[in-house]
Design an enzyme around this catalytic site. Structure first.
Site, short mmCIF file in Angstrom:
data_model
loop_
_atom_site.label_atom_id
_atom_site.label_comp_id
_atom_site.label_asym_id
_atom_site.label_seq_id
_atom_site.Cartn_x
_atom_site.Cartn_y
_atom_site.Cartn_z
N TRP A 103 0.83 -1.21 0.00
CA TRP A 103 0.00 0.00 0.00
C TRP A 103 0.86 1.25 0.00
O TRP A 103 0.56 2.23 -0.67
CB TRP A 103 -0.97 -0.01 1.18
CG TRP A 103 -1.95 -1.14 1.12
CD1 TRP A 103 -2.04 -2.21 1.96
CD2 TRP A 103 -2.98 -1.33 0.13
NE1 TRP A 103 -3.05 -3.04 1.57
CE2 TRP A 103 -3.64 -2.53 0.45
CE3 TRP A 103 -3.39 -0.61 -0.99
CZ2 TRP A 103 -4.70 -3.03 -0.30
CZ3 TRP A 103 -4.44 -1.10 -1.75
CH2 TRP A 103 -5.08 -2.30 -1.41
N ASP A 172 -1.55 6.55 6.47
CA ASP A 172 -2.58 5.62 6.02
C ASP A 172 -2.78 4.62 7.15
O ASP A 172 -1.95 3.75 7.38
CB ASP A 172 -2.12 4.92 4.74
CG ASP A 172 -3.09 3.83 4.28
OD1 ASP A 172 -4.12 3.63 4.95
OD2 ASP A 172 -2.82 3.19 3.25
N LYS A 196 -11.88 -2.18 7.25
CA LYS A 196 -11.11 -3.07 8.11
C LYS A 196 -11.55 -2.93 9.57
O LYS A 196 -11.94 -3.88 10.18
CB LYS A 196 -9.61 -2.79 7.98
CG LYS A 196 -8.94 -3.47 6.79
CD LYS A 196 -9.01 -2.68 5.53
CE LYS A 196 -8.41 -3.40 4.35
NZ LYS A 196 -7.58 -2.53 3.51
C1 LIG Z 1 -7.13 -1.99 2.35
C2 LIG Z 1 -6.07 -0.94 2.40
C3 LIG Z 1 -6.02 0.10 1.45
C4 LIG Z 1 -6.97 0.20 0.30
O1 LIG Z 1 -8.20 0.62 0.70
P1 LIG Z 1 -9.38 0.89 -0.36
O2 LIG Z 1 -10.42 1.46 0.52
O3 LIG Z 1 -9.72 -0.43 -0.96
O4 LIG Z 1 -8.86 1.84 -1.37
C5 LIG Z 1 -5.04 1.06 1.61
N1 LIG Z 1 -4.15 1.01 2.61
C6 LIG Z 1 -4.16 0.02 3.52
C7 LIG Z 1 -3.15 0.01 4.62
C8 LIG Z 1 -5.11 -0.99 3.44
O5 LIG Z 1 -5.14 -1.98 4.34
#
Ligand SMILES: *Cc1c(COP(=O)(O)O)cnc(C)c1O
Length: 360
Positions: A103, A172, A196
């Protein structure tokens, strides 16, 4: 109704049963309004109340100071990968990225469209199995970006990195937001896709300092300016109303647990059940370095892909779903977010022991 499985999915992921039951009860009529939660206008009193309560509870959970805005956006965490550099980077500008997984790499690739990202640290040399201890920051980065939990590789920052003085820290936090107390003031922007740890997919939480709202570019589409959403309380256009509602129920659930200290304690106990077993297991082995292991995603292997596949299939038969690891790590991944019950990890370890005695 069929029995609920132990859902180890990395995302969308398990939600608290209480939250789902309350949502079910409000599906046809939100309270006594006679209109279901998904059918209310985002401009109407009922939803405006839900939005205000969700924001207030988010602020309470995260102890978020008044000079930060709480925004509910769309486009997933992935849209933040480009929205951030689009707002804060011009060509010639540098931003520093701490690259700890797939990511983070995606975030870097999008920053390249707007400026010159610098990889100030990376753990790619050992397939992202650890969190780097040092970083070499550039001279004048516009911000430092990191991924607090690496969903795919099962690693997590134990504490925030320390950017050079005065440089905004951007995170993030999609897969570990509110898994433990957080000092929001160490950050200028925190973002997380909901699916999540916070709710259903389709809504992205953004916590952003007022200074950064002001600093954003003005020559980009309004939908992509943070100020647009800050000035319109996330209602510039139709917000993801159902997702916001569920997120609000999840915040209330966290408060009912006793807040983030209690949530962290529960998460540490859950993760320890698995990691303690992995330390002594004759068959399974954790893939992440001891000091970098995630409370949210526990990655492990047998070292034999055929045996991994056999284990995943056998586990699924017993009601343990979603244990297949990401292809870039292989093996297994048990995602045990806030809402995942401790009983699920205890039963999984019991099952692992059985599997070991039959396949050791
Ligand atoms: C799942 C995830 C993403 C992507 O998220 P989306 O909502 O599908 O764009 C980005 N960063 C991390 C750390 C993730 O676990």
């Amino acid at each position: 109704m069929s029995q609920r499985l132990f859902n180890f999915s990395a995302g969308p992921a398990v939600l608290p049963v209480e939250v789902l039951e309350e949502a079910r009860d409000n599906m046809l009529s939100l309270g006594d309004t006679g209109i279901g939660i998904m059918e209310h206008s985002h401009r109407g009193k009922a939803f405006v109340g839900v939005l205000a309560q969700t924001e207030a509870d988010c602020r309470k959970v995260g102890n978020i100071p008044d000079n930060y805005r709480v925004l509910f956006l769309q486009g997933g965490a992935s849209s933040q990968f480009f929205t951030i550099p689009m707002n804060f980077l011009s060509s010639g500008d540098t931003a520093d990225y701490l690259v700890t997984g797939a990511w983070s790499k995606k975030a870097v690739s999008q920053a390249k469209r707007f400026g010159t990202p610098h990889e100030a640290a990376s753990s790619s040399d050992r397939n992202f199995s650890y969190i780097p201890k040092t970083a070499s920051y550039s001279d004048n980065p516009k911000y430092v970006h990191f991924t607090s939990n690496n969903t795919i590789f099962g690693t997590q920052w134990a504490a925030e990195p320390e950017p050079p003085s005065g440089v905004p820290l951007i995170c993030d936090a999609s897969s570990d937001i509110f898994c433990r107390p957080i000092d929001v003031q160490k950050y200028r922007l925190i973002y997380a896709g909901a699916q999540k740890n916070l709710g259903p997919s389709g809504v992205t939480l953004v916590i952003i300092h007022d200074d950064l709202v002001k600093a954003g570019a003005l020559d980009i589409p309004e939908m992509l300016q943070y100020r647009t959403h800050a000035e319109n309380d996330s209602c510039y256009n139709t917000p993801p109303t159902f997702g916001i509602y569920i997120m609000g129920l999840v915040f209330q659930w966290i408060l009912k647990q006793g807040g983030l200290e209690k949530v962290e304690q529960a998460n540490r106990e859950k993760a320890a059940v698995l990691y303690d077993h992995l330390r002594e297991s004759p068959l399974f082995e954790a893939t992440a370095d001891e000091d970098s292991r995630s409370l949210m995603n526990v990655t492990f292997v047998t070292g034999n892909p055929d045996l991994d596949a056999k284990f995943i299939a056998a586990a699924k038969d017993q009601g343990f779903d979603g244990l297949k690891g990401h292809r870039s790590v292989g093996g297994m991944r048990a995602s045990i977010y806030n809402a995942f019950p401790k009983q699920g990890v205890e039963e999984l370890v019991k099952f692992m022991k059985d599997f070991e005695s039959q396949n050791g």
